[in-house]
Design an enzyme around this catalytic site. Structure first.
Site, PDB file in Angstrom:
ATOM      1  N   GLU A 439       0.824  -1.219   0.000  1.00 22.34           N
ATOM      2  CA  GLU A 439       0.000   0.000   0.000  1.00 22.34           C
ATOM      3  C   GLU A 439       0.854   1.263   0.000  1.00 22.34           C
ATOM      4  O   GLU A 439       0.780   2.074   0.930  1.00 22.34           O
ATOM      5  CB  GLU A 439      -0.959  -0.002   1.194  1.00 22.34           C
ATOM      6  CG  GLU A 439      -1.960  -1.138   1.132  1.00 22.34           C
ATOM      7  CD  GLU A 439      -3.083  -1.025   2.167  1.00 22.34           C
ATOM      8  OE1 GLU A 439      -3.010  -0.160   3.041  1.00 22.34           O
ATOM      9  OE2 GLU A 439      -4.024  -1.827   2.073  1.00 22.34           O
ATOM     10  N   GLU A 514      -4.536  -8.976   1.313  1.00 22.32           N
ATOM     11  CA  GLU A 514      -5.239  -8.658   2.566  1.00 22.32           C
ATOM     12  C   GLU A 514      -6.732  -8.748   2.325  1.00 22.32           C
ATOM     13  O   GLU A 514      -7.237  -8.312   1.287  1.00 22.32           O
ATOM     14  CB  GLU A 514      -4.885  -7.241   3.060  1.00 22.32           C
ATOM     15  CG  GLU A 514      -3.536  -7.170   3.733  1.00 22.32           C
ATOM     16  CD  GLU A 514      -3.153  -5.772   4.209  1.00 22.32           C
ATOM     17  OE1 GLU A 514      -4.037  -5.032   4.683  1.00 22.32           O
ATOM     18  OE2 GLU A 514      -1.959  -5.443   4.096  1.00 22.32           O
TER      19      GLU A 514
HETATM   20  C1  GAL Z   1      -4.411  -2.112   5.513  1.00 24.89           C
HETATM   21  C2  GAL Z   1      -2.933  -2.131   5.855  1.00 24.89           C
HETATM   22  C3  GAL Z   1      -2.693  -2.919   7.125  1.00 24.89           C
HETATM   23  C4  GAL Z   1      -3.627  -2.467   8.201  1.00 24.89           C
HETATM   24  C5  GAL Z   1      -5.052  -2.627   7.731  1.00 24.89           C
HETATM   25  C6  GAL Z   1      -6.064  -2.261   8.780  1.00 24.89           C
HETATM   26  O1  GAL Z   1      -4.710  -1.123   4.613  1.00 24.89           O
HETATM   27  O2  GAL Z   1      -2.185  -2.700   4.812  1.00 24.89           O
HETATM   28  O3  GAL Z   1      -1.372  -2.743   7.530  1.00 24.89           O
HETATM   29  O4  GAL Z   1      -3.355  -1.149   8.504  1.00 24.89           O
HETATM   30  O5  GAL Z   1      -5.233  -1.829   6.598  1.00 24.89           O
HETATM   31  O6  GAL Z   1      -7.375  -2.313   8.250  1.00 24.89           O
END
Ligand code: GAL
Length: 958
Positions: A439, A514
């Site tokens: 990100e 993720e």
């Molecule tokens: C994502 C990020 C993670 C964490 C997560 C929480 O965007 O890559 O590190 O912050 O959000 O929702």
């Protein structure tokens, strides 16, 4: 004996000694763990007084070699500092504060807490005289962060990253046959990540010793080509010659199987290397009937690289590896050994209840095993390089890994960070992908991002062409980094149209790096925003995020997606989204930060594993809510589930794949029972009962026999039962712990995101210096008394400042003061004295504590009786005969030492949170029985006995 003969004889003796020394070391490699017995104290990022005057000398350590000052100096007196073992995270030991960082879990360190943001570590090691001529290096697995390292006052290196493994060759700086000091200054003021990162030397430190002709650091690279039942193992070894002359040598490569049997060998002779040159030696070793590394049986081989100069073995280096193939396919997903495997992954940070980022190896292993038991087969090291031990655990347990680089970039420094990660880790069979970043919003959708990603990807491929390159992308899956990635990493369904992106790039393999970011509090079933409670039913958390079930169903139904990685496996400190203070840990985990399962774990186990699973939620303790409608969910991989309340059927329902079942049930205390059917046959039941009040404490360790190596741990679950031996799921009793025997408690937790209780109960050490030291010359030791009678020393000289070393007085009276806190009852006050005279008599507040003490190089230690001390200002008087200077430039000690105020640790305790807490105990190096007693008000207490058995310890310098 003539003079010539005696020289010859001495020479011969010397040669014999040398030969013996080499024989003793096998000419080879040794590696010592340096985790034990460090000294620690807080310094300061800007106030030099509070940083022990470090960096204030006229010639600094940057001006002249060996000019480390303050604690960086070899001779610095650290006797009053705290003694501890590594790994150590000082952040976890601090209080919580609303002024501290949200993302780092409100622990009181960082910019607003400068007195807790710089830490000094010091350790003394003995290096035998016989080591002279070997190459000796310090190896740090990781220090958070911005660390500088001195050896015997020489600045030997600095490492800004909190995650890089780094190494410093210190051979020339050492005193052989003598002691050597290592000093490390760590500055954790600045944050690297947006999640808890700890502070200090939170990973192992090693000392390695090799012959000058040796395998270079992380110098081997093993790959394998699999042809049916056979494999061709390619072994590359970088050999370095750190001798001052050309060396001719041979390299022998041996593949050894898990039973210790040699299965292949190759040798290359007549290799030569000029001084300080490195050469890659490559050999191919055929292995017949190769056992493959896979998820069910993660079979490991060992490559033994032997370097031989003449008949002497100069190095022997072992590399653990596995034989397996991996492949990402744009249409069919991921393949391991040609077999399709859907990646069922979790993201995780290095952080656990009680210990913060300082995870003992066994805890890392336990966490990976716990994830595997959930049915997970993949782990993404978000968003930083992991410890070597985490990767070893994944190799041994069969867990696939995405190994992630910290900061994206292509300057030499950024590329070097990634290079070091890949070179260190590329022999681990568990690793399937290098993630170059996550990100990176500033560059994600731009041409600069695409350029950076292309260069990083190509560079990574030049170091290891066998792994796929990925990154986590969230900014809409638009043009930029995602166009050029070998394997696309989608961060969240809600961040863009994954299907449309796949249509646009049908030849790009992809996975969900993720997914989730759902909120749940373990054991809570009604959301209460005031209490920061998030009900643990798996529901869509926010408009643009999806439930675990929605996320997994999406990924499970699309074969072109290699799989998904849930945000996150375990809760971690920091990012307590959607709450803020006083929530201090995340709500995202499938498990809480102790590793206690939230109900989602059973959803995943149902669809990720083959273990027959049936789990009911919520608990059935709802006093006062009789008749109220409560959603009852079942997670199961049975075909059908029937629910009963107090033996009355509430209906049998059919389970859809990747789904769950729900009944609306009017609450009545008693027994909820689920019966699971497979092919019409009853196969499983799960029972949830209304319980009574807590009556007795229970302690359940993850294992009962430990290794007495000073490192092994037991992870112990603390719970309470009612009088019918049912665990009480709502209990919040405070439990106190007492440990006896060869062990120590290293942390407590309970998975409550809003708990501001202590993680660690440690002694408090304050050190107090001597201020305003004055002196007055007197005619001799016997004549000092009259000076003591003087109440006013304001006319005396500042001590040592005006002394004429050519005309010293026979003796001097010194007077200074030290400040004790308003309340020091219960604390031990110790004076660590350093000689300021050849002979000295010491008084505190007019009471003699030592008479005619002789000068001592090590110094003297006085434990002070409280009756001679008082709160506030105390007086120190020293009558001493002076230490003369031979040369003007001689340094004579001018500091009589430090007072230490040590308040012992209070009793370890923790409240249960929804029925559970966790305590982690660690062995010492002594074998014996460790007993842990847990008590709670109104509860029957319990004692757990754990055996700590003698074991082969890792070589260490303590
Ligand atoms: C994502 C990020 C993670 C964490 C997560 C929480 O965007 O890559 O590190 O912050 O959000 O929702």
């Amino acid at each position: 004996m003539s003079r010539l003969k005696s020289y010859l004889f001495l020479g011969l003796l010397f040669l014999v000694h040398l030969a013996f020394a080499q024989e003793k070391n096998g000419g080879g490699r040794q590696r010592f763990l340096l985790d034990f017995n460090w000294r620690f104290a807080f310094g300061h990022p800007s106030d030099t007084k509070k940083d022990f005057d470090h960096g204030t000398s006229y010639f600094s350590y940057l001006a002249k070699a060996g000019y480390g000052d303050g604690p960086a100096a070899a001779k610095f007196d650290d006797r009053a500092w705290r003694q501890l073992n590594l790994p150590h995270d000082w952040a976890v030991e601090q209080e919580f504060s609303p002024q501290a960082s949200f993302s780092h879990g409100f622990k009181a360190i960082g910019r607003n807490f400068p007195g807790r943001s710089v830490g000094w570590y010091r350790k003394t090691i003995h290096i035998p005289a016989s080591d002279l001529g070997r190459r000796i290096a310090l190896e740090f697995d990781g220090v958070y962060r911005d660390s500088k390292v001195w050896v015997n006052g020489h600045l030997v290196g600095a490492e800004p990253s909190g995650y890089n493994t780094f190494r410093m060759d210190i051979s020339e700086y050492l005193n052989y046959g003598a002691d050597n000091t290592i000093a490390v200054r760590v500055d954790a003021t600045m944050e690297e990540g947006w999640y808890y990162e700890g502070a200090g030397i939170y990973r192992h430190v090693w000392l390695s010793k090799t012959n000058p002709l040796h395998v270079a650091p992380h110098g081997t690279f093993v790959t394998a080509q699999v042809n049916n039942t056979n494999a061709e193992v390619t072994a590359r070894a970088n050999i370095i010659n750190e001798n001052k002359t050309v060396k001719t040598f041979s390299v022998l490569q041996t593949v050894v199987d898990a039973a210790g049997k040699t299965v292949a060998t190759q040798r290359q002779d007549n290799l030569t290397l000029a001084p300080f040159q490195t050469q890659e030696v490559r050999m191919v070793l055929p292995v017949t009937n190769a056992r493959l590394w896979d998820l069910e049986s993660p079979y490991l081989y060992k490559l033994v690289t032997t370097v031989l100069a003449g008949n002497q073995e100069t190095d022997r280096y072992e590399t653990s590896f596995g034989i397996r193939t991996i492949r990402f396919d744009a249409r069919e997903g991921f393949f391991l050994n040609g077999k399709h495997v859907k990646l069922k992954g979790t993201n995780n940070h290095q952080d656990h209840a009680g210990v913060g980022t300082a995870l003992p190896d066994e805890l890392q292993y336990w966490r990976i095993k716990t994830l595997k038991d959930m049915g997970s087969n993949a782990y993404r090291c978000s968003h930083h390089p992991p410890t070597p031990e985490l990767l070893e655990a994944c190799d041994k347990l069969g867990m696939l890994v995405i190994d992630e680089n910290r900061l994206m970039g292509t300057s030499e420094q950024r590329i070097d960070d990634m290079k070091r990660l890949i070179i260190r880790d590329r022999n681990h069979p568990s690793i399937i992908s290098w993630s170059i970043g996550n990100e990176e919003w500033a560059i994600e959708n731009s041409i600069i991002g695409a350029r950076i990603a292309t260069t990083m990807q190509d560079y990574a491929k030049s170091l290891d062409s066998t792994r796929a390159i990925s990154a986590g992308i969230s900014g809409g899956f638009r043009s930029g980094i995602s166009d050029v990635l070998e394997v696309m990493g989608y961060n969240y369904l809600g961040n863009g149209d994954i299907e449309a992106h796949h249509k646009q790039f049908p030849n790009q393999p992809s996975m969900g790096t993720e997914e989730g970011s759902t909120f749940a509090t373990r054991g809570v079933y009604v959301t209460d925003l005031e209490k920061h409670y998030q009900a643990a039913y798996d529901r869509k958390p926010r408009p643009t995020f999806y439930s675990i079930e929605e996320g997994w169903t999406f990924y499970a139904n699309r074969p072109w997606l290699a799989g998904m990685f849930i945000w996150t496996g375990f809760d971690y400190r920091g990012e307590p989204t959607p709450h803020g203070w006083p929530s201090v840990t995340s709500y995202f985990g499938m498990m809480d930060n102790c590793g206690f399962p939230k109900d989602n774990v059973y959803y995943l186990r149902s669809w990720w594993s083959n273990q027959p699973t049936l789990h009911l939620l919520p608990h059935w303790n709802r006093p006062g809510q009789e008749g109220k409608e409560i959603p009852v969910w079942a997670y199961s991989n049975c075909d059908e589930v029937e629910l009963f309340l107090n033996k009355k059927s509430l209906g049998r329902q059919t389970m859809k794949p990747n789904s769950h079942l729900e009944w609306k049930v009017n609450y009545a205390p008693g027994t909820l029972e689920a019966v699971g059917y497979k092919n019409g046959k009853k196969v499983l039941t799960d029972v949830v009962k209304t319980t009574g009040e807590a009556a007795a404490v229970q302690l359940t360790p993850h294992k009962t026999s430990l290794k007495a190596d000073g490192e092994d741990i037991a992870v112990i679950t603390v719970s309470v039962n009612d009088k019918n031996k049912l665990a009480v799921p709502t209990a919040g009793n405070e439990i106190s712990f007492q440990l006896k025997g060869p062990g120590r408690i290293i942390g407590v937790g309970n998975g409550d995101p809003t708990s501001l209780e202590k993680d660690r109960f440690i002694e408090d050490i304050k050190t107090v210096g001597i201020t305003d030291l004055k002196e007055k010359p007197v005619a001799g030791m016997d004549n000092g008394q009259s000076a003591f009678q003087e109440t006013n020393a304001s006319g005396w000289d500042d001590a040592f400042k005006k002394r004429d070393y050519k005309n010293l007085a026979p003796a001097y009276v010194h007077r200074g003061s030290f400040e004790l806190p308003a309340n020091f009852t219960g604390a031990d006050v110790t004076f660590f004295y350093k000689s300021i005279g050849r002979e000295q008599t010491i008084y505190i507040n007019g009471k003699e504590i030592a008479q005619n003490l002789k000068e001592s190089a090590e110094g003297n230690v006085f434990k002070l009786d409280h009756s001679i001390l008082k709160p506030g200002q105390n007086q120190l008087e020293i009558l001493a005969t002076p230490i003369p200077k031979k040369y003007d430039w001689d340094n004579v000690n001018q500091d009589p030492g430090t007072f230490q105020i040590l308040t012992p640790a209070s009793t370890w305790k923790r409240k249960l949170f929804n029925g559970l807490a966790q305590i982690i105990i660690q062995t010492t190096k002594d074998a014996g029985e460790i007993t842990l007693t847990a008590t709670g008000q109104g509860l029957k207490s319990t004692t757990l006995k754990v055996k700590s058995a003698d074991t082969e310890k890792r070589p260490s310098i303590d």
